[in-house]
Design an enzyme around this catalytic site. Structure first.
Site, PDB file in Angstrom:
ATOM      1  CG  ASP A  73       5.776  -0.417 -13.419  1.00  0.00           C
ATOM      2  OD1 ASP A  73       5.008   0.187 -14.189  1.00  0.00           O
ATOM      3  OD2 ASP A  73       5.666  -0.350 -12.188  1.00  0.00           O
ATOM      4  CD  GLU A 132       3.839  -5.258  -8.474  1.00  0.00           C
ATOM      5  OE1 GLU A 132       3.983  -5.278  -7.234  1.00  0.00           O
ATOM      6  OE2 GLU A 132       3.030  -4.508  -9.038  1.00  0.00           O
TER       7      GLU A 132
END
Length: 383
Positions: A73, A132
């Site tokens: 990520d 997130e």
């Protein structure tokens, strides 16, 4: 293969340009530049309109029987970094406080190894935006981006862990991370003068009763051996001390290790809200948003192979870990494609998401080495 000093330099460059979910343009540019420096004989690099800041890299295997995926990520958090270093964040109010700069760097290290040592199976590296807050994994999957040659048969990913010593690998069979659901509760009553409460309908009182009753859901409806979390972190109400608030908004989170548990807590929350609405003659609306943040449930086959290798390799420090109530959108991908998520220790340092999170860079090379060794062994035993 990228050397330790090069990994550290890349991580520091990434740390200086933290970008929020789905806005990782500088990050993508830096990653693409680093990928372009690698041998390209076996690589195919792809960017896509549907998820503009994502990067897909396919490594062509020599005699493939399957495709192995690896996800890293990319996004950062709206945290104002409190550390002082030569590579501090250059973007005010934004910081890689969750270690995604480490995640990307380790992925580059593994990719660099495979670019020089062609694997037997195909690999797909997914540099993922929006973990997130925007469930980028779900966005990618639902857009059909994992198709054809870019469809993994198995998926792997890591997350840094400040509670484990630098370089230690941690994992467990079953659930590694909880699933999470955002909760918004809106109360609608009647505002009025504080001196005449009987002429108003006080939603602060209603919301207070709701919060108190909601806390019985976990203590009285959830099996104590399974665990669950319901927390409210924000209440917005009122304008001045002598006006009764007719509107209140609560914001919170549900967390659970299984999807049925998360759904049970959400269902009971709505029932409590309905009772409060009747009791206070008010309108109470509960909105639940889980998106792609499902429980991270490790696949039995891939995880057994991963744990067995890590436990039996004397050069790797490994520990069995317990499930954590932290959330991760990799859970959505694992619900579609079998695979394994594991921890990489980066401690000792302050907690994830803190303004003083300062992971130990000695973990970078150890993480790359541990996973590349696993892959070599994994391909060998699965021939």
């Amino acid at each position: 293969m990228l050397k330790e000093a090069e990994l550290i330099l890349i991580r520091r460059k990434l740390h200086q340009i933290p970008e929020l979910a789905l806005a990782e343009y500088q990050t993508q540019k830096l990653l693409l530049a680093e990928i372009s420096k690698l041998p390209q004989d076996y690589l195919e690099v792809r960017t896509v309109q549907e998820l503009p800041t994502a990067i897909f890299v396919r490594v062509r295997g020599s005699n493939p029987e399957k495709t192995i995926g690896y996800r890293a990520d990319m996004d950062a958090l709206p945290v104002d970094e409190q550390l002082r270093s030569s590579f501090i964040s250059q973007i005010d109010g934004q910081m890689h406080a969750c270690g995604h700069d480490f995640h990307m760097t380790v992925a580059l290290g593994v990719l660099s190894h495979l670019s020089e040592h062609q694997p037997r199976n195909n690999f797909v590296f997914f540099f993922q935006p929006g973990e997130e807050s925007q469930n980028g994994g779900k966005l990618a999957y639902d857009a059909g981006l994992f198709s054809g040659d870019f469809r993994p048969d198995e998926f792997f990913a890591l997350h840094v862990n400040p509670a484990l010593p630098a370089g230690t690998i941690g994992c467990n069979a079953g659930t590694l991370f909880a699933g999470t659901t955002e909760v918004n509760v809106d109360f609608h009553g009647t505002s009025g003068h504080a001196a005449f409460p009987h002429q108003a309908n006080d939603m602060i009182v209603a919301a207070s009763q709701f919060i108190t009753q909601a806390q019985t859901i976990v203590s009285r409806n959830v099996n104590p051996t399974e665990g669950g979390v319901l927390s409210f972190g924000k209440m917005t109400a009122g304008t001045i001390r002598n006006v009764i608030a007719g509107e209140v908004r609560l914001e919170g989170t549900i967390r659970g290790f299984t999807q049925p548990m998360i759904e049970l807590i959400g269902h009971r929350l709505k029932e409590v809200a309905a009772g409060i609405a009747v009791s206070f003659n008010a309108e109470v609306n509960v909105t639940l948003n889980q998106g792609g943040y499902l429980p991270v449930v490790n696949d039995p086959h891939t995880t057994a192979a991963f744990i067995s290798f890590m436990q039996n390799n004397s050069t790797i420090q490994f520990t069995q870990t317990k499930a954590a109530m932290t959330g991760e959108d990799f859970g959505y991908l694992l619900a579609q494609i079998p695979g394994t998520m594991f921890w990489l220790g980066v401690g000792p340092t302050s907690s994830l998401h803190s303004a003083t999170f300062n992971p130990n860079e000695a973990a970078l090379q150890k993480g790359v080495t541990a996973f590349t060794k696993f892959i070599e062994n994994y391909e060998e035993i699965n021939q």
